[in-house]
Enzyme design. Sequence first.
Site: not given
Ligand code: SAH
Length: 213
Positions: A61
Site C-alpha cells: 500500500s
Molecule cells: N499490508 C501489505 C499489503 C498487502 S495487499 C503490505 O504492506 O505489503 C493485501 C494482501 O492481502 C495480499 O497479499 C493478499 O494476498 C492478502 N489477502 C487477501 N485475502 C486474504 C485472506 N483471506 N487471508 C489472508 N491474506 C489475504
Amino acid sequence: MDYKSLREHMVERQLMPRNITDDKVLTAFRKVERHNFVTEKLRDAAYGDHPLPVGDGQTISQPYMVALMTQALALVGNENVLEIGTGSGYQTAILAEIAKNVYSVERFESLANTARSTLQCFGYNNVEIRIGDGTLGWEEHAPYDRIIVTAGSPRVPLSLVTQLKDGGRMIIPVGGHSSQALTSVEKRNGRIVSKDLCGCVFVPLIGKEGWDS
Ligand code: SAH
C-alpha cells in the site's frame, strides 16, 4: 541512492501534511526500510506517494494509507495485533515497531515466506506469520487488542469480530470490489460501533468470509 533522505522526505511531505501526527507512527516510518520490502528493480521507487506491486498480483500500500491505518489503530505499545494480508510485510514491520506482538495471516505462500525472511533478517522477533485464510482470523492467539485488515472486504468477517477483545478496535476496508470505505470497528461491552474514516482502494480479501474470487 540515499534511502534515509528519501524516507525523511516521505515523512515530511506525504505524512505530516496529511495529519499523521502520532509520534510513534512517524518514528516507525523514519526507521523501517521500505525499499527492502520490494524487489530490487522497484527499490528506488519505494518511497513514492503510491502503492507498488509485490508479486502474485498483490500490492504494497501507499505509505500514507499504511500510516493512516496504523494511526487509526491508536496503539500504545502493549497490544497483541492481528494483521490480515501480510503481503510484503512492510505494514507488519511498522506494527511490530510499535505493538508488543504481531500475528499476521497471508493466503499466498510465496508472499508469506518472503515476508517472513525479510522480517527475520531485520531482527523482528515479535512477529509470527501464518499461511491461510485470514477471514477466519487466527484463533490460537485470540482475543486481540487490535485487528488490521489490509485487503477490501464485502463485510466485516464475523470470525474477526469474535476474536477482537472487548474494548478493542479493528480497521478494515469494507465495500465493493473496486472501492471501499476504511472502517473503524470497536467492541464496547459486547456491542459493535462502526465508523467510516475515508474512501480507499484495496485488493480484494478472498476467503470464506470475504470475496469468492
Ligand atoms: N499490508 C501489505 C499489503 C498487502 S495487499 C503490505 O504492506 O505489503 C493485501 C494482501 O492481502 C495480499 O497479499 C493478499 O494476498 C492478502 N489477502 C487477501 N485475502 C486474504 C485472506 N483471506 N487471508 C489472508 N491474506 C489475504
